[in-house]
Design a protein around this motif. Structure first.
Motif, PDB file in Angstrom:
ATOM      1  N   LEU A 177     -31.783  -3.147 -19.830  1.00 41.94           N
ATOM      2  CA  LEU A 177     -32.341  -3.256 -21.184  1.00 41.94           C
ATOM      3  C   LEU A 177     -33.107  -1.986 -21.553  1.00 41.94           C
ATOM      4  CD1 LEU A 177     -33.658  -6.941 -21.224  1.00 41.94           C
ATOM      5  CD2 LEU A 177     -31.553  -6.050 -22.248  1.00 41.94           C
ATOM      6  N   ALA A 178     -33.930  -1.490 -20.619  1.00 43.67           N
ATOM      7  CA  ALA A 178     -34.714  -0.282 -20.889  1.00 43.67           C
ATOM      8  C   ALA A 178     -33.809   0.930 -21.075  1.00 43.67           C
ATOM      9  CB  ALA A 178     -35.718  -0.047 -19.759  1.00 43.67           C
ATOM     10  N   VAL A 179     -32.750   1.044 -20.279  1.00 43.38           N
ATOM     11  CA  VAL A 179     -31.817   2.163 -20.436  1.00 43.38           C
ATOM     12  C   VAL A 179     -31.035   2.013 -21.734  1.00 43.38           C
ATOM     13  CG1 VAL A 179     -29.798   3.315 -19.452  1.00 43.38           C
ATOM     14  CG2 VAL A 179     -31.679   2.665 -17.985  1.00 43.38           C
ATOM     15  N   GLY A 180     -30.711   0.774 -22.108  1.00 40.45           N
ATOM     16  CA  GLY A 180     -30.041   0.557 -23.389  1.00 40.45           C
ATOM     17  C   GLY A 180     -30.900   1.019 -24.551  1.00 40.45           C
ATOM     18  N   LEU A 181     -32.196   0.727 -24.497  1.00 42.47           N
ATOM     19  CA  LEU A 181     -33.114   1.214 -25.532  1.00 42.47           C
ATOM     20  C   LEU A 181     -33.189   2.740 -25.495  1.00 42.47           C
ATOM     21  CD1 LEU A 181     -35.182   0.837 -27.783  1.00 42.47           C
ATOM     22  CD2 LEU A 181     -36.902   0.340 -26.020  1.00 42.47           C
TER      23      LEU A 181
ATOM     24  N   VAL B 213     -24.701   5.368 -29.565  1.00 42.96           N
ATOM     25  CA  VAL B 213     -24.402   4.032 -30.075  1.00 42.96           C
ATOM     26  C   VAL B 213     -23.645   3.200 -29.051  1.00 42.96           C
ATOM     27  CG1 VAL B 213     -23.095   2.769 -31.846  1.00 42.96           C
ATOM     28  CG2 VAL B 213     -24.438   4.791 -32.475  1.00 42.96           C
ATOM     29  N   THR B 214     -22.551   3.735 -28.535  1.00 41.55           N
ATOM     30  CA  THR B 214     -21.711   2.965 -27.615  1.00 41.55           C
ATOM     31  C   THR B 214     -22.450   2.612 -26.337  1.00 41.55           C
ATOM     32  OG1 THR B 214     -19.743   4.038 -28.516  1.00 41.55           O
ATOM     33  CG2 THR B 214     -19.512   2.967 -26.370  1.00 41.55           C
ATOM     34  N   GLY B 215     -23.042   3.601 -25.695  1.00 45.65           N
ATOM     35  CA  GLY B 215     -23.758   3.353 -24.442  1.00 45.65           C
ATOM     36  C   GLY B 215     -24.971   2.473 -24.632  1.00 45.65           C
ATOM     37  N   GLY B 216     -25.713   2.700 -25.707  1.00 51.32           N
ATOM     38  CA  GLY B 216     -26.897   1.896 -25.964  1.00 51.32           C
ATOM     39  C   GLY B 216     -26.552   0.430 -26.164  1.00 51.32           C
ATOM     40  N   ALA B 217     -25.591   0.151 -27.039  1.00 50.81           N
ATOM     41  CA  ALA B 217     -25.204  -1.238 -27.316  1.00 50.81           C
ATOM     42  C   ALA B 217     -24.633  -1.899 -26.068  1.00 50.81           C
ATOM     43  CB  ALA B 217     -24.193  -1.281 -28.465  1.00 50.81           C
ATOM     44  N   ARG B 218     -23.813  -1.175 -25.332  1.00 52.75           N
ATOM     45  CA  ARG B 218     -23.200  -1.751 -24.127  1.00 52.75           C
ATOM     46  C   ARG B 218     -24.256  -2.131 -23.091  1.00 52.75           C
ATOM     47  NH1 ARG B 218     -19.176   2.110 -22.439  1.00 52.75           N
ATOM     48  NH2 ARG B 218     -17.891   1.101 -23.990  1.00 52.75           N
ATOM     49  N   LEU B 219     -25.218  -1.240 -22.848  1.00 56.28           N
ATOM     50  CA  LEU B 219     -26.255  -1.524 -21.860  1.00 56.28           C
ATOM     51  C   LEU B 219     -27.203  -2.620 -22.318  1.00 56.28           C
ATOM     52  CD1 LEU B 219     -26.804   2.070 -20.594  1.00 56.28           C
ATOM     53  CD2 LEU B 219     -26.314   0.098 -19.145  1.00 56.28           C
ATOM     54  N   LEU B 220     -27.509  -2.669 -23.599  1.00 56.68           N
ATOM     55  CA  LEU B 220     -28.349  -3.750 -24.114  1.00 56.68           C
ATOM     56  C   LEU B 220     -27.680  -5.102 -23.888  1.00 56.68           C
ATOM     57  CD1 LEU B 220     -29.569  -2.011 -27.363  1.00 56.68           C
ATOM     58  CD2 LEU B 220     -31.060  -2.837 -25.516  1.00 56.68           C
ATOM     59  N   ARG B 221     -26.387  -5.179 -24.182  1.00 57.33           N
ATOM     60  CA  ARG B 221     -25.670  -6.441 -23.982  1.00 57.33           C
ATOM     61  C   ARG B 221     -25.529  -6.781 -22.502  1.00 57.33           C
ATOM     62  NH1 ARG B 221     -22.682  -4.699 -28.731  1.00 57.33           N
ATOM     63  NH2 ARG B 221     -23.306  -6.099 -30.411  1.00 57.33           N
TER      64      ARG B 221
ATOM     65  N   PHE C  36     -37.169   5.128 -20.821  1.00 57.83           N
ATOM     66  CA  PHE C  36     -36.556   5.706 -19.617  1.00 57.83           C
ATOM     67  C   PHE C  36     -37.492   5.545 -18.424  1.00 57.83           C
ATOM     68  CE2 PHE C  36     -35.801   9.218 -16.667  1.00 57.83           C
ATOM     69  CZ  PHE C  36     -34.449   9.064 -16.422  1.00 57.83           C
ATOM     70  N   HIS C  37     -38.761   5.762 -18.658  1.00 59.31           N
ATOM     71  CA  HIS C  37     -39.758   5.625 -17.594  1.00 59.31           C
ATOM     72  C   HIS C  37     -39.954   4.158 -17.206  1.00 59.31           C
ATOM     73  CE1 HIS C  37     -40.357   9.572 -19.365  1.00 59.31           C
ATOM     74  NE2 HIS C  37     -40.812   9.934 -18.178  1.00 59.31           N
ATOM     75  N   ALA C  38     -39.892   3.259 -18.199  1.00 62.31           N
ATOM     76  CA  ALA C  38     -39.970   1.822 -17.902  1.00 62.31           C
ATOM     77  C   ALA C  38     -38.789   1.409 -17.030  1.00 62.31           C
ATOM     78  CB  ALA C  38     -39.988   1.019 -19.197  1.00 62.31           C
ATOM     79  N   HIS C  39     -37.631   1.978 -17.301  1.00 65.48           N
ATOM     80  CA  HIS C  39     -36.448   1.693 -16.482  1.00 65.48           C
ATOM     81  C   HIS C  39     -36.702   2.049 -15.023  1.00 65.48           C
ATOM     82  CE1 HIS C  39     -33.709   4.783 -14.761  1.00 65.48           C
ATOM     83  NE2 HIS C  39     -32.933   3.744 -14.528  1.00 65.48           N
ATOM     84  N   GLU C  40     -37.416   3.142 -14.785  1.00 63.33           N
ATOM     85  CA  GLU C  40     -37.694   3.546 -13.411  1.00 63.33           C
ATOM     86  C   GLU C  40     -38.624   2.547 -12.712  1.00 63.33           C
ATOM     87  OE1 GLU C  40     -38.905   7.621 -14.041  1.00 63.33           O
ATOM     88  OE2 GLU C  40     -36.859   8.299 -13.671  1.00 63.33           O
ATOM     89  N   VAL C  41     -39.558   1.959 -13.451  1.00 63.15           N
ATOM     90  CA  VAL C  41     -40.432   0.926 -12.893  1.00 63.15           C
ATOM     91  C   VAL C  41     -39.591  -0.295 -12.522  1.00 63.15           C
ATOM     92  CG1 VAL C  41     -42.334  -0.671 -13.402  1.00 63.15           C
ATOM     93  CG2 VAL C  41     -42.497   1.741 -14.082  1.00 63.15           C
TER      94      VAL C  41
ATOM     95  N   ALA D  87     -33.285 -11.344 -24.217  1.00 59.90           N
ATOM     96  CA  ALA D  87     -31.839 -11.291 -24.450  1.00 59.90           C
ATOM     97  C   ALA D  87     -31.541 -11.291 -25.954  1.00 59.90           C
ATOM     98  CB  ALA D  87     -31.149 -12.458 -23.755  1.00 59.90           C
ATOM     99  N   ASP D  88     -32.249 -12.106 -26.704  1.00 57.44           N
ATOM    100  CA  ASP D  88     -32.073 -12.136 -28.165  1.00 57.44           C
ATOM    101  C   ASP D  88     -32.440 -10.785 -28.775  1.00 57.44           C
ATOM    102  OD1 ASP D  88     -31.302 -14.804 -27.971  1.00 57.44           O
ATOM    103  OD2 ASP D  88     -33.240 -15.596 -28.655  1.00 57.44           O
ATOM    104  N   TRP D  89     -33.569 -10.216 -28.339  1.00 58.72           N
ATOM    105  CA  TRP D  89     -33.994  -8.899 -28.819  1.00 58.72           C
ATOM    106  C   TRP D  89     -32.908  -7.855 -28.549  1.00 58.72           C
ATOM    107  CZ3 TRP D  89     -34.442  -4.840 -25.357  1.00 58.72           C
ATOM    108  CH2 TRP D  89     -34.878  -3.626 -25.907  1.00 58.72           C
ATOM    109  N   ALA D  90     -32.370  -7.863 -27.336  1.00 60.21           N
ATOM    110  CA  ALA D  90     -31.381  -6.859 -26.946  1.00 60.21           C
ATOM    111  C   ALA D  90     -30.108  -6.979 -27.776  1.00 60.21           C
ATOM    112  CB  ALA D  90     -31.066  -6.996 -25.457  1.00 60.21           C
ATOM    113  N   ARG D  91     -29.648  -8.186 -27.976  1.00 62.04           N
ATOM    114  CA  ARG D  91     -28.410  -8.369 -28.757  1.00 62.04           C
ATOM    115  C   ARG D  91     -28.611  -7.981 -30.218  1.00 62.04           C
ATOM    116  NH1 ARG D  91     -27.849 -13.129 -25.143  1.00 62.04           N
ATOM    117  NH2 ARG D  91     -26.271 -12.488 -23.627  1.00 62.04           N
ATOM    118  N   GLU D  92     -29.775  -8.298 -30.775  1.00 62.85           N
ATOM    119  CA  GLU D  92     -30.054  -7.896 -32.158  1.00 62.85           C
ATOM    120  C   GLU D  92     -30.140  -6.375 -32.268  1.00 62.85           C
ATOM    121  OE1 GLU D  92     -30.579  -7.172 -35.930  1.00 62.85           O
ATOM    122  OE2 GLU D  92     -29.872  -9.083 -35.151  1.00 62.85           O
TER     123      GLU D  92
END
Length: 175
Positions: free
Chosen positions: A96-100, A108-116, A69-74, A143-148
């Motif tokens: 990606l940071a917010v998805g994590l 689950v839904t929000g995390g996967a959606r934001l990662l993609r 969450f803090h990385a997202h702010e950076v 991108a590969d990391w996020a989709r996995e």
């Protein structure tokens, strides 16, 4: 000045000097609000202008500490203060940071959606600009990391450990 049963001062307003709402509640390491008066994790300062390399380094340190969450702010600071032609990549990194973050919170839904969404944004920016490794970051690997990770979350492997599943910004895959 008195206080409410939550410990929040009665006359206190969570506003900045311009009158914009600012939630002053303490937060945990994943950015979730805690009750007023609780001890939280130090908040990331907002509106800091950093060199791009410094943004990547600071965000990686926060990811490694399990604080996406803090990385997202950076990343958000870089997105808002950087050159217009780079805004899309920084916005994608923030997603990606917010998805994590959401995946670590068990969303689950929000995390996967934001990662993609973030994966699509960083890959699209790399393709459009021909810059697949800005500031040493491996956008294809991210991108590969996020989709996995999105697939893992959807398989029911979450909530994930944000520190354990943190990506390597400069290099492919996870830490």
């Amino acid at each position: 000045m008195g206080s409410t049963s939550s410990g929040r001062p009665v006359d206190a307003r969570d506003r900045d000097n311009e009158g914009r709402a600012r939630n002053a509640r303490p937060r945990d390491g994943l950015g979730r609000p805690l009750p007023y008066g609780a001890t939280g994790v130090a908040r990331q300062p907002e509106g800091v202008v950093r060199a791009p390399e410094a943004s990547v380094t600071e965000a990686q340190e926060l990811l490694d500490a399990g604080r996406p969450f803090h990385a997202h702010e950076v990343f958000e600071d870089a997105w808002k203060s950087g050159p217009p032609e780079e805004r899309e990549v920084w916005r994608g990194l923030a997603q990606l940071a917010v998805g994590l973050t959401h995946s670590a919170r068990g969303n689950v839904t929000g995390g996967a959606r934001l990662l993609r969404r973030g994966a699509t944004a960083v890959e699209g920016w790399a393709t459009a600009t021909g810059r697949g490794r800005p500031y040493g970051m491996d956008l294809t690997g991210l991108a590969d990391w996020a989709r996995e990770l999105a697939r893992a979350v959807e398989r029911g492997e979450g909530p994930v450990d944000a520190r354990e599943r943190a990506p390597r910004l400069r290099g492919a895959g996870t830490a």
